[in-house]
Scaffold this motif. Structure first.
Motif, short mmCIF file in Angstrom:
data_model
loop_
_atom_site.label_atom_id
_atom_site.label_comp_id
_atom_site.label_asym_id
_atom_site.label_seq_id
_atom_site.Cartn_x
_atom_site.Cartn_y
_atom_site.Cartn_z
N LYS A 67 -18.44 -50.86 42.07
CA LYS A 67 -18.81 -50.46 40.70
C LYS A 67 -17.96 -51.21 39.67
CE LYS A 67 -20.35 -45.85 42.17
NZ LYS A 67 -21.78 -46.26 42.23
N LYS A 110 -23.46 -44.76 27.33
CA LYS A 110 -24.39 -43.82 27.95
C LYS A 110 -25.82 -44.06 27.48
CE LYS A 110 -21.17 -41.55 30.16
NZ LYS A 110 -21.08 -41.58 31.64
N LEU A 112 -29.54 -44.87 27.38
CA LEU A 112 -30.60 -44.84 28.38
C LEU A 112 -31.60 -45.97 28.13
CD1 LEU A 112 -31.42 -41.01 28.59
CD2 LEU A 112 -30.17 -42.39 30.27
N ALA A 127 -32.49 -44.64 32.83
CA ALA A 127 -31.11 -44.50 33.31
C ALA A 127 -30.19 -45.39 32.49
CB ALA A 127 -31.02 -44.89 34.78
N THR A 128 -28.91 -45.07 32.54
CA THR A 128 -27.92 -45.97 31.95
C THR A 128 -27.81 -47.21 32.83
OG1 THR A 128 -26.09 -45.02 33.21
CG2 THR A 128 -26.61 -44.00 31.07
N ASN A 130 -25.12 -48.31 34.27
CA ASN A 130 -24.30 -47.97 35.43
C ASN A 130 -25.09 -47.18 36.48
OD1 ASN A 130 -22.27 -49.21 34.03
ND2 ASN A 130 -20.95 -47.42 33.87
N ASP A 131 -25.89 -46.23 36.03
CA ASP A 131 -26.68 -45.44 36.97
C ASP A 131 -27.75 -46.29 37.65
OD1 ASP A 131 -25.23 -43.16 36.64
OD2 ASP A 131 -26.63 -42.19 35.25
N TYR A 132 -28.36 -47.18 36.89
CA TYR A 132 -29.38 -48.03 37.50
C TYR A 132 -28.77 -48.92 38.58
CZ TYR A 132 -33.19 -51.35 38.11
OH TYR A 132 -34.18 -52.13 38.66
N GLY A 134 -25.93 -48.40 40.22
CA GLY A 134 -25.35 -47.63 41.32
C GLY A 134 -26.37 -46.87 42.15
N LYS A 135 -27.44 -46.38 41.50
CA LYS A 135 -28.40 -45.53 42.21
C LYS A 135 -29.68 -46.24 42.62
CE LYS A 135 -26.71 -41.36 39.88
NZ LYS A 135 -27.06 -40.23 38.98
N TRP A 136 -30.03 -47.31 41.91
CA TRP A 136 -31.27 -48.01 42.26
C TRP A 136 -31.00 -49.36 42.92
CZ3 TRP A 136 -36.22 -46.20 42.16
CH2 TRP A 136 -37.22 -47.14 42.46
N SER A 139 -28.71 -48.85 46.15
CA SER A 139 -29.02 -47.53 46.73
C SER A 139 -28.57 -47.42 48.18
CB SER A 139 -30.52 -47.26 46.65
OG SER A 139 -31.25 -48.27 47.35
#
Length: 213
Positions: A67, A110, A112, A127-128, A130-132, A134-136, A139
């Motif tokens: 990250k 933050k 979106l 998503a933010t 960072n979330d995109y 980290g999570k997409w 994955s």
């Protein structure tokens, strides 16, 4: 460039001297081409190119795993920026694109963003950054994946138009096969598209792929 100018200057002096001495003048076009080639240097071999791509591919994966999005940002193409495609089909107009400066500006926030439509439901994926990432994008742990350069490993029923979208670029693929429990339908892959700039490869696109409905 300085070497080329010096070579041309020396060549001009040689030609002038040989004219005075009544000697044949060398082929100027060939001499200039050789001087230019010498000033640029040799083109990298296929093995050298693939080694460079593997190195930057691994740098991207390690940055995503840790990250470390500042390092990730440093690998984005300085002029062309970066595009994110949720699935194999690249939409050059609709997929989310950032300049390097915009990515660096919004990554810590933050804010979106809408990255595309989710397969099946068609709902927008918001998503933010960072979330995109980290999570997409990451994955699964793609540092332990099957690797290839300029060749596809994974493939489903989503139209893969990477080569048509980036015809002059190189790409790497990091593929994790599916599980027996799910009849290997839960495979995932992430592809990185690179272009060279000032002697170094930079990211211009991140493309995820998986089985779609």
């Amino acid at each position: 460039m300085k070497k080329l100018l010096i070579s041309l200057l020396v060549l001009t002096v040689v030609i002038a001297c040989k004219k005075e001495a009544g000697k044949p003048v060398p082929n100027v076009v060939d001499s200039i081409a050789q001087a230019k080639a010498d000033s640029i240097g040799k083109l990298p071999t296929k093995e050298e190119r693939e080694a460079s791509l593997k190195k930057v591919n691994d740098e991207v994966l390690q940055a995503l795993k840790a990250k470390d999005y500042k390092t990730f940002a440093s690998l984005i193409h300085p002029q062309k920026g970066i595009r994110f495609s949720m699935y194999a089909h690249v939409d050059l107009k609709g997929d989310k694109h950032f300049s390097k400066a915009d990515f660096e500006q919004f990554q810590p926030t933050k804010t979106l963003f809408t990255w595309g439509a989710q397969d099946g439901s068609g709902d927008p994926y918001k998503a933010t950054i960072n979330d995109y990432l980290g999570k997409w994008v990451f994955s699964k742990d793609f540092t332990a994946s099957q690797y290839s350069v300029d060749k596809f490993i994974g493939g489903g029923n989503s139209l893969n138009n990477l080569k048509e979208s980036y015809p002059t670029a190189n790409f790497t693929e990091n593929y994790i096969k599916g599980t027996e429990k799910n009849s290997e339908m839960d495979w995932k892959t992430v592809r990185f598209v690179f272009e060279e700039f000032q002697g170094k490869y930079y990211l211009i696109a991140v493309i995820n792929d998986q089985w779609t409905i």
